[in-house]
Design a protein around this motif. Structure first.
Motif, PDB file in Angstrom:
ATOM      1  N   ASP A 528       6.505   2.697  -1.522  1.00 24.56           N
ATOM      2  CA  ASP A 528       7.054   1.414  -0.927  1.00 24.56           C
ATOM      3  C   ASP A 528       5.848   0.655  -0.479  1.00 24.56           C
ATOM      4  N   ILE A 529       4.559   0.742  -0.862  1.00 23.81           N
ATOM      5  CA  ILE A 529       3.570   0.300  -0.355  1.00 23.81           C
ATOM      6  C   ILE A 529       3.693  -1.408  -0.176  1.00 23.81           C
ATOM      7  N   GLY A 530       4.025  -1.823  -1.322  1.00 24.02           N
ATOM      8  CA  GLY A 530       4.120  -3.206  -1.290  1.00 24.02           C
ATOM      9  C   GLY A 530       4.943  -3.846  -0.398  1.00 24.02           C
ATOM     10  N   SER A 531       6.270  -3.299   0.100  1.00 22.06           N
ATOM     11  CA  SER A 531       7.159  -3.669   1.023  1.00 22.06           C
ATOM     12  C   SER A 531       6.612  -3.224   2.342  1.00 22.06           C
ATOM     13  N   LEU A 532       5.982  -2.238   2.609  1.00 20.95           N
ATOM     14  CA  LEU A 532       5.223  -2.116   3.753  1.00 20.95           C
ATOM     15  C   LEU A 532       4.346  -3.198   4.257  1.00 20.95           C
ATOM     16  N   ILE A 533       3.519  -3.403   3.336  1.00 12.23           N
ATOM     17  CA  ILE A 533       2.330  -4.492   3.558  1.00 12.23           C
ATOM     18  C   ILE A 533       3.008  -5.673   4.078  1.00 12.23           C
ATOM     19  N   ASP A 534       4.073  -6.103   3.185  1.00 14.43           N
ATOM     20  CA  ASP A 534       4.784  -7.429   3.507  1.00 14.43           C
ATOM     21  C   ASP A 534       5.093  -7.295   4.993  1.00 14.43           C
ATOM     22  N   LYS A 535       5.846  -6.272   5.204  1.00 11.51           N
ATOM     23  CA  LYS A 535       6.396  -6.191   6.671  1.00 11.51           C
ATOM     24  C   LYS A 535       5.321  -6.081   7.796  1.00 11.51           C
ATOM     25  N   LEU A 536       4.196  -5.640   7.498  1.00 10.72           N
ATOM     26  CA  LEU A 536       3.021  -5.489   8.219  1.00 10.72           C
ATOM     27  C   LEU A 536       2.705  -6.807   8.570  1.00 10.72           C
ATOM     28  N   LEU A 537       2.404  -7.589   7.267  1.00 11.32           N
ATOM     29  CA  LEU A 537       2.044  -8.992   7.583  1.00 11.32           C
ATOM     30  C   LEU A 537       2.759  -9.773   8.407  1.00 11.32           C
ATOM     31  N   ARG A 538       4.335  -9.820   8.013  1.00 14.41           N
ATOM     32  CA  ARG A 538       5.062 -10.762   8.927  1.00 14.41           C
ATOM     33  C   ARG A 538       5.063 -10.188  10.516  1.00 14.41           C
ATOM     34  N   ASP A 539       4.671  -9.093  10.843  1.00 13.62           N
ATOM     35  CA  ASP A 539       4.806  -8.514  12.161  1.00 13.62           C
ATOM     36  C   ASP A 539       3.362  -8.841  12.769  1.00 13.62           C
ATOM     37  N   GLU A 540       2.308  -9.048  12.089  1.00 10.70           N
ATOM     38  CA  GLU A 540       1.271  -9.434  12.575  1.00 10.70           C
ATOM     39  C   GLU A 540       0.775 -10.997  12.756  1.00 10.70           C
ATOM     40  N   ALA A 541       1.075 -11.595  11.661  1.00  7.78           N
ATOM     41  CA  ALA A 541       1.081 -12.999  11.518  1.00  7.78           C
ATOM     42  C   ALA A 541       2.071 -13.808  12.174  1.00  7.78           C
ATOM     43  N   GLY A 542       3.327 -13.143  12.520  1.00  6.01           N
ATOM     44  CA  GLY A 542       4.401 -13.771  13.142  1.00  6.01           C
ATOM     45  C   GLY A 542       5.302 -14.711  12.220  1.00  6.01           C
ATOM     46  N   PRO A 543       6.427 -15.231  12.787  1.00  2.80           N
ATOM     47  CA  PRO A 543       7.398 -15.918  11.589  1.00  2.80           C
ATOM     48  C   PRO A 543       6.709 -17.043  11.121  1.00  2.80           C
ATOM     49  N   ASP A 544       6.095 -17.722  11.854  1.00  2.78           N
ATOM     50  CA  ASP A 544       5.584 -19.171  11.552  1.00  2.78           C
ATOM     51  C   ASP A 544       4.505 -19.444  10.714  1.00  2.78           C
ATOM     52  N   ARG A 545       3.832 -18.084  10.417  1.00  8.01           N
ATOM     53  CA  ARG A 545       2.577 -18.304   9.697  1.00  8.01           C
ATOM     54  C   ARG A 545       2.940 -17.297   8.088  1.00  8.01           C
ATOM     55  N   PRO A 546       3.176 -18.075   7.300  1.00  4.79           N
ATOM     56  CA  PRO A 546       3.324 -17.057   5.856  1.00  4.79           C
ATOM     57  C   PRO A 546       2.199 -16.510   5.237  1.00  4.79           C
ATOM     58  N   VAL A 547       1.780 -15.289   5.729  1.00  4.31           N
ATOM     59  CA  VAL A 547       0.387 -14.727   5.229  1.00  4.31           C
ATOM     60  C   VAL A 547       0.660 -13.853   3.952  1.00  4.31           C
ATOM     61  N   SER A 548      -0.054 -13.720   3.041  1.00  2.00           N
ATOM     62  CA  SER A 548       0.063 -12.888   1.923  1.00  2.00           C
ATOM     63  C   SER A 548      -1.195 -12.324   1.313  1.00  2.00           C
ATOM     64  N   VAL A 549      -1.237 -11.314   0.596  1.00  2.00           N
ATOM     65  CA  VAL A 549      -2.326 -10.922   0.036  1.00  2.00           C
ATOM     66  C   VAL A 549      -2.450 -11.201  -1.362  1.00  2.00           C
ATOM     67  N   SER A 550      -3.924 -11.521  -1.876  1.00  2.00           N
ATOM     68  CA  SER A 550      -3.994 -11.991  -3.212  1.00  2.00           C
ATOM     69  C   SER A 550      -3.772 -10.808  -4.188  1.00  2.00           C
ATOM     70  N   PRO A 551      -3.298 -11.357  -5.440  1.00  2.00           N
ATOM     71  CA  PRO A 551      -2.825 -10.130  -6.388  1.00  2.00           C
ATOM     72  C   PRO A 551      -4.092  -9.092  -6.617  1.00  2.00           C
ATOM     73  N   LYS A 552      -5.240  -9.446  -6.520  1.00  2.00           N
ATOM     74  CA  LYS A 552      -6.419  -8.527  -6.738  1.00  2.00           C
ATOM     75  C   LYS A 552      -6.362  -7.758  -5.320  1.00  2.00           C
TER      76      LYS A 552
END
Length: 675
Positions: A528-552
């Motif tokens: 579930d690494i992909g889901s975990l990364i998405d969760k950590l991104l939301r927790d760290e960036a906050g709800p008002d900043r939609p941060v994601s990682v590039s495909p690479k």
């Protein structure tokens, strides 16, 4: 493009400089560095003769006495010396350690060069102070209190002209000069990066000395760049129980604009806007995480608190009131600390992100909630054992009670007993007169989490077993037993059964703790690494900043081994988000910390093209290389050449060269060390 360094041309230029200085009495300012010229002036004023031979017997009795005087320096420098020599082995060179007087204490070198060095007494037992040997890297670095290169005929004595030397001074934790580290070789084997290597190595020694000096205090690592915290570039402050500044390294003084003599009149609260208690709480919850703090002058730093947190947290003191002269007047009362409950939003259900092995662990733990069954959580370091314990606490009937954590491996053996069981006033030397409540008693009505239980000393295991059997705790210095009601959760990265078999852990305590054993999967084993990364991104960036990682980056994350597990992934994401510009929302490889960036680049299919970034940064086009092993070797040669040229173009300035190459200083140092 600048021509590579020409040793013979430089030698001719230096002969011209010597003719002007020693023959005509003129200052050859355009031909030699200012620090070398200042040294020549000091030597001439001291009446030294440049034609004097530099030989002489090494004094073995003197070096034995010097080594005894400098035991601390030697103990911290020895492993660094050995590692540094491994970096330069087979380059007709040697590594030398000297004390503050210029006495050579230790050396390692290639046999062919050591025999030549002995002819001019470049060996342990000889003094290379400027007053004895004229201009030389060791003596001049000590005199200038700065790193220096001394090439060929820049040496004051003509007999030393075959040498090229790079040296950096070493300071102790109080900023006192205690020695110098040097790399010496034949001038025809000159390497410009030698100066960078000795500067880096002396910094390592200084850091080791500082951390040992203040091992029983809190250590604040900070820097304006998050990727520098935890590296050689970080600044260090030693903090006492009242927030007093007990020590600071030079980087910290520079970043804060302080003089060393300012430290006794400064406290933590006078420099930073985040309360010290907040840092202590963060360090206990997540020791490897960074926290943003502001300087009183408007600076922004990233910090991590480590060291003896017990001394900081148990002082029971508030900040001091100071009068107009900065003298202490009174202490501001601080309310008694109450063990904080863990984050309410963190529950066993919230940990579920799709991995089957983790879900099985969650299901088992959920079934024993509210029951008097101890939990033993096993897993690799960083796999999320404390997070799981907090989630277990928050999911059960004790969620409103305290969650009290103690890392058995992070506290010195001499302190862990008083920390765990508490003590009465005057129980031992240095004890607070009002005593202190131990972790077990603090956890009454809630959960006690003992992390790294496998590192608990055997002598304390018997006392803990008695507490678990009798449900009472007896503080040090008293015979009074105090009833306690706790749920116990323990964690370890060790295999406790194996520890029991070899006698490192009590068998009876093992079976008392092992009510339900939970094995957490490592991050590389999870699906579930992909889901975990998405969760950590939301927790760290906050709800008002939609941060994601590039495909690479996502592809590399999925293939990376993550030796530090979830803790490492969380820190990588924190650093990456901190390095995003305000208008950026996608994390690319260059937003990652250097060590992870390099490993991820090596995983990428196009990793062989990495040196081309250096070529572009240096403004040079290289011819394409052939495939296979030959291509790799050719690319390494190109990379080495580009770094060499860039360093020459920047006159050996590591920071400027790193900026031009588009890499960090740490990365550049690592590449230089590899070459």
């Amino acid at each position: 493009m600048q021509v590579p360094f020409n040793t013979e041309a430089r030698a001719v230029s230096l002969q011209e400089a010597r003719s002007l200085y020693f023959g005509l009495g003129e200052l050859p300012e355009a031909l030699i560095e200012n620090n070398v010229l200042r040294s020549w002036e000091r030597c001439r004023q001291a009446g030294l003769d440049p034609a004097r031979k530099s030989g002489g017997e090494a004094d073995q009795r003197a070096v034995a006495e010097a080594r005894e005087r400098n035991r601390t320096l030697l103990s911290h420098a020895q492993p660094v010396l050995e590692h540094l020599f491994e970096q330069i082995r087979n380059s007709h060179s040697m590594v030398v350690l000297a004390d503050a007087r210029g006495m050579l204490l230790q050396s390692y070198g290639d046999p062919d060069f050591l025999s030549r060095a002995e002819q001019v007494a470049l060996s342990p037992g000889a003094s290379w102070n400027e007053a004895d040997r004229g201009t030389n890297a060791v003596g001049t670095a000590l005199a200038e209190r700065n790193a220096v290169n001394v090439f060929g005929s820049e040496h004051f004595f003509e007999s030393n002209a075959f040498l090229t030397c790079s040296a950096a001074p070493i300071q102790d934790a109080q900023g006192r000069l205690i020695g110098a580290l040097d790399i010496s070789s034949d001038y025809r084997a000159y390497q410009r990066h030698s100066l960078g290597l000795v500067k880096m190595s002396s910094r390592i020694i200084e850091k080791r000395i500082f951390e040992a000096e203040f091992a029983h205090q809190g250590l604040l690592s900070f820097h304006s760049r998050p990727d520098h915290v935890g590296s050689l570039c970080e600044a260090l402050l030693a903090i006492g129980p009242d927030g007093d500044l007990l020590g600071a390294d030079q980087t910290a003084l520079d970043l804060l604009g302080l003089r060393r003599e300012d430290l006794p009149r400064r406290q933590y609260s006078m420099l930073f806007d985040v309360p010290l208690g907040t840092l202590i709480d963060r360090a206990r919850r997540d020791p490897s995480s960074l926290i943003a703090i502001g300087g009183r002058g408007g600076e922004r730093f990233y910090a991590r608190l480590r060291g003896n947190l017990t001394a900081l947290a148990s002082s029971g003191s508030g900040p001091m009131l100071l009068d107009a002269r900065g003298e202490r007047v009174a202490r501001i009362a601080r309310p008694e600390s109450v063990p904080a409950s863990s984050r309410p939003g963190l529950t066993l259900r919230s940990l579920s992100t799709g991995d089957e092995r983790l879900q099985a662990a969650i299901d088992k733990a959920s079934r024993v909630l509210g029951r008097d069954i101890p939990i033993l959580v096993q897993g690799e370091s960083g796999a999320g054992k404390e997070m799981f314990a907090k989630a277990f606490h928050n999911s059960g009937p004790r969620a409103q009670g305290p969650f009290v954590a103690l890392n058995c491996a992070a506290i010195p053996e001499t302190l862990i007993e008083s920390e765990l069981f508490g003590y009465s006033g005057g129980a031992f030397t240095g004890a607070r007169k009002e005593g202190a409540v131990g972790k077990i008693q603090q956890a009454h009505g809630g959960t006690l989490f003992l992390d790294e239980i496998g590192d608990m000393p055997l002598s304390l295991q018997a006392r803990l077993l008695r507490v678990l059997q009798e449900r009472c705790v007896t503080p040090l210095g008293t015979n009074k037993s105090i009833p306690v009601d706790i749920t116990l959760v323990c964690a370890t990265h060790r295999r406790l059964k194996e520890e029991v078999a070899r006698g490192g852990f009590r068998e009876d305590l093992y079976y008392r703790l092992n009510g339900l054993c939970i094995n957490l999967p490592s991050l590389r084993e999870r699906s579930d690494i992909g889901s975990l990364i998405d969760k950590l991104l939301r927790d760290e960036a906050g709800p008002d900043r939609p941060v994601s990682v590039s495909p690479k980056v996502m592809d590399a994350f999925l293939r990376y081994r993550w030796p530090g597990n979830i803790r490492q992934l969380g820190n990588v994401i924190k650093v990456a988000i901190a390095l995003l510009d305000d208008d950026e929302e996608i994390i690319e490889t260059w937003h990652l910390p250097d060590d992870v960036f390099e490993e991820i680049e090596s995983l990428a299919p196009a990793a062989a093209g990495a040196p081309r970034a250096l070529e572009t940064a240096a403004g040079v086009d290289a011819a394409p290389a052939a495939g296979g092993a030959a291509a790799f070797g050719r690319l390494e040669e190109i990379e080495r050449d580009m770094i060499q040229r860039t360093l020459e173009a920047e006159n050996g300035n590591i920071s400027a060269a790193a900026r031009r190459l588009g890499i960090s200083r740490n990365t550049l140092y690592r590449k230089l060390g590899r070459f």
